[in-house]
Design an enzyme around this catalytic site. Structure first.
Site, PDB file in Angstrom:
ATOM      1  N   PHE A 147      -0.607   3.022   7.206  1.00  0.00           N
ATOM      2  CA  PHE A 147      -1.001   4.271   6.551  1.00  0.00           C
ATOM      3  C   PHE A 147      -2.168   3.971   5.630  1.00  0.00           C
ATOM      4  O   PHE A 147      -2.021   3.247   4.650  1.00  0.00           O
ATOM      5  CB  PHE A 147       0.141   4.917   5.752  1.00  0.00           C
ATOM      6  CG  PHE A 147      -0.301   6.228   5.151  1.00  0.00           C
ATOM      7  CD1 PHE A 147      -0.264   7.405   5.891  1.00  0.00           C
ATOM      8  CD2 PHE A 147      -0.834   6.283   3.864  1.00  0.00           C
ATOM      9  CE1 PHE A 147      -0.731   8.603   5.356  1.00  0.00           C
ATOM     10  CE2 PHE A 147      -1.307   7.475   3.330  1.00  0.00           C
ATOM     11  CZ  PHE A 147      -1.249   8.639   4.073  1.00  0.00           C
ATOM     12  N   ASP A 232      -5.471  -3.231   1.773  1.00  0.00           N
ATOM     13  CA  ASP A 232      -5.263  -1.903   1.200  1.00  0.00           C
ATOM     14  C   ASP A 232      -4.092  -1.999   0.226  1.00  0.00           C
ATOM     15  O   ASP A 232      -2.931  -2.006   0.623  1.00  0.00           O
ATOM     16  CB  ASP A 232      -4.980  -0.881   2.308  1.00  0.00           C
ATOM     17  CG  ASP A 232      -4.791   0.527   1.752  1.00  0.00           C
ATOM     18  OD1 ASP A 232      -4.619   0.666   0.523  1.00  0.00           O
ATOM     19  OD2 ASP A 232      -4.804   1.494   2.548  1.00  0.00           O
ATOM     20  N   LYS A 261      -4.444   5.432  -6.325  1.00  0.00           N
ATOM     21  CA  LYS A 261      -3.177   5.876  -6.906  1.00  0.00           C
ATOM     22  C   LYS A 261      -3.039   5.531  -8.395  1.00  0.00           C
ATOM     23  O   LYS A 261      -3.591   6.230  -9.222  1.00  0.00           O
ATOM     24  CB  LYS A 261      -2.016   5.354  -6.062  1.00  0.00           C
ATOM     25  CG  LYS A 261      -1.999   6.055  -4.674  1.00  0.00           C
ATOM     26  CD  LYS A 261      -0.670   5.986  -3.968  1.00  0.00           C
ATOM     27  CE  LYS A 261      -0.629   6.978  -2.817  1.00  0.00           C
ATOM     28  NZ  LYS A 261      -0.921   6.413  -1.510  1.00  0.00           N
TER      29      LYS A 261
HETATM   30  C1  LIG Z   1      -1.806   6.850  -0.437  1.00  0.00           C
HETATM   31  C2  LIG Z   1      -2.465   5.791   0.340  1.00  0.00           C
HETATM   32  C3  LIG Z   1      -3.760   5.953   0.842  1.00  0.00           C
HETATM   33  C4  LIG Z   1      -4.521   7.241   0.719  1.00  0.00           C
HETATM   34  O1  LIG Z   1      -4.681   7.652  -0.604  1.00  0.00           O
HETATM   35  P1  LIG Z   1      -5.070   9.176  -0.932  1.00  0.00           P
HETATM   36  O2  LIG Z   1      -5.373   9.155  -2.394  1.00  0.00           O
HETATM   37  O3  LIG Z   1      -3.857   9.997  -0.610  1.00  0.00           O
HETATM   38  O4  LIG Z   1      -6.227   9.522  -0.091  1.00  0.00           O
HETATM   39  C5  LIG Z   1      -4.332   4.896   1.526  1.00  0.00           C
HETATM   40  N1  LIG Z   1      -3.671   3.744   1.697  1.00  0.00           N
HETATM   41  C6  LIG Z   1      -2.414   3.547   1.236  1.00  0.00           C
HETATM   42  C7  LIG Z   1      -1.737   2.238   1.464  1.00  0.00           C
HETATM   43  C8  LIG Z   1      -1.767   4.566   0.565  1.00  0.00           C
HETATM   44  O5  LIG Z   1      -0.515   4.410   0.140  1.00  0.00           O
END
Ligand SMILES: *Cc1c(COP(=O)(O)O)cnc(C)c1O
Length: 406
Positions: A147, A232, A261
């Site tokens: 994700f 990520d 986040k």
């Molecule tokens: C939430 C998330 C994203 C995307 O972040 P948004 O602020 O919702 O665009 C990308 N990678 C990971 C691992 C995430 O948990």
């Protein structure tokens, strides 16, 4: 705990959303009106322990006083310039974020998906400018069940059909391999590979933690293959796992780390690509940008987030309370829990499907005053603010036990 219904009660507000709000979410039927620390309160005055913490956007809890204070002070002075001009908060933010994460350079963005997109662009540019991959031939290797966000490029390399179907055609240049499989990764990487892009722990997939040695293996393999390791850490980073970055569990230093986040302190969207000068140095003026990226308000809040993390207090709390979380969950195995994965204050809990779906369990927990989110099937995810107390955490585990065993 039920207070008298108000003019705009939960049910009324939920019904009011229906005709005017795009149905891209299916929230739990709770309408939050205020919050503080690890607790939220609904429009009827019922209180809930927030065991989701905005998917880790609220690592420091709701309205942490130092963060709210930093935001207020900045709101009274300067909120936006765009990057057409310099402003007096950006250098400090970038310097301290780079120092916290042990990197050279920072590319400030807003949302997580934007950081991922920026990471992809930087990796491709590096592949052409530095590695010498022929034009338009760069590939990026990603993991199944990833994700990374919701843009068309990102969902194009998702393996979740709900996220993908109906949104093509997709950006080419991505190869998908199974997660936690170094042999498959080795097979997929070749001279066109710009980067391997993975989550150190797959959050949305159910808090999937790779075997010890996987992240070090990815580091070794990418170094040997002459491609970048892009981690990520948008959900796993900034204290959640007991470390500033989840890759520290294996003492691994990626070339590029994506943050988001929690970087916005639960107040404003703040994300960043951090990495070495060799990589982030490939960008020249005009090649990439964002109107709101690194704006003064974001930089002020982000700087305060970095300051909170500099003491190591939150990382320590996550590690210590992580023991409480793991022990509490271990005691539930065989009593409604069929398995779980946890690191720091982050857990994916597989509930016995006979007891209900993850959604059903989440709704029952909600009625008992604990907010969580299900992922796939009968898995629920626990990720309380790092400010949660041991007592609050034990209370939530007690509520989970009650819901699973009654
Ligand atoms: C939430 C998330 C994203 C995307 O972040 P948004 O602020 O919702 O665009 C990308 N990678 C990971 C691992 C995430 O948990």
């Amino acid at each position: 705990m039920t207070a008298p219904a108000r003019a705009h009660g939960s049910q009324e507000l939920i019904r009011a959303e229906e005709p005017v709000l795009a149905h891209n979410y299916h929230p739990l039927p709770v309408v939050v009106a205020r919050a503080e620390g690890a607790w939220v309160e609904d429009v009827e005055g019922r209180r809930y322990l927030d065991m989701l913490a905005g998917y880790s956007a609220l690592n420091f809890g709701h309205r942490h006083p130092a963060l709210v204070d930093a935001a207020h002070r900045q709101l009274d002075r300067l909120t936006l310039t765009s990057r057409a001009f310099h402003h007096d908060r950006l250098a400090g933010f970038a310097e301290r974020l780079a120092a916290l994460t042990g990197t050279d350079m920072v590319l400030p963005m807003n949302t997580g998906a934007e950081a991922v997109e920026s990471g992809i662009k930087v990796a491709r540019k590096w592949a052409y400018d530095v590695k010498g991959v022929p034009a338009d031939r760069a590939t990026i290797v990603v993991a199944a069940d990833n994700f990374h966000g919701r843009t068309t490029t990102i969902v194009g390399f998702s393996t979740d059909e709900t996220a993908r179907a109906g949104f093509g055609p997709f950006t080419p240049g991505f190869r998908v391999v199974p997660y936690n499989d170094l042999a498959a990764l080795e097979e997929a990487v070749d001279e066109t590979t710009a980067a391997v892009l993975i989550e150190p722990i797959q959050g949305e997939a159910g808090v999937l933690i790779p075997d010890d040695g996987y992240l070090a293996g990815v580091r070794e393999l990418t170094r040997r293959a002459g491609c970048l390791f892009v981690a990520d850490e948008i959900q796993s980073g900034l204290g959640r796992t007991g470390h500033t970055l989840a890759v520290e569990h294996e003492s691994v230093v990626p070339d590029v780390v994506l943050l988001g986040k929690a970087l916005g302190g639960g107040i404003v969207p703040v994300s960043a690509v951090v990495g070495s000068r060799e990589v982030l140095g490939v960008l020249r003026p005009g090649e990439h940008g964002s109107t709101f990226g690194g704006n003064p308000l974001a930089a002020a809040v982000g700087t305060e987030v970095v300051e909170l993390l500099e003491t190591g207090e939150f990382q320590r709390r996550a590690a210590e309370l992580g023991t409480v979380l793991r022990e509490g969950l271990a005691a539930l195995v065989g009593r409604g829990v069929v398995g779980f994965r946890a690191r720091g204050l982050w857990a994916g809990v597989d509930v016995d499907p006979a007891l209900g779906s993850g959604r059903g369990i989440s709704e029952r927990l909600m009625r008992e005053g604990v907010l969580v989110k299900d992922t796939h099937g009968s898995t629920i995810r626990l990720a309380p603010p790092l400010t949660v107390t041991g007592e609050e955490l034990r209370g939530a585990l007690g509520t989970l036990e009650k819901v699973l065993t009654s």
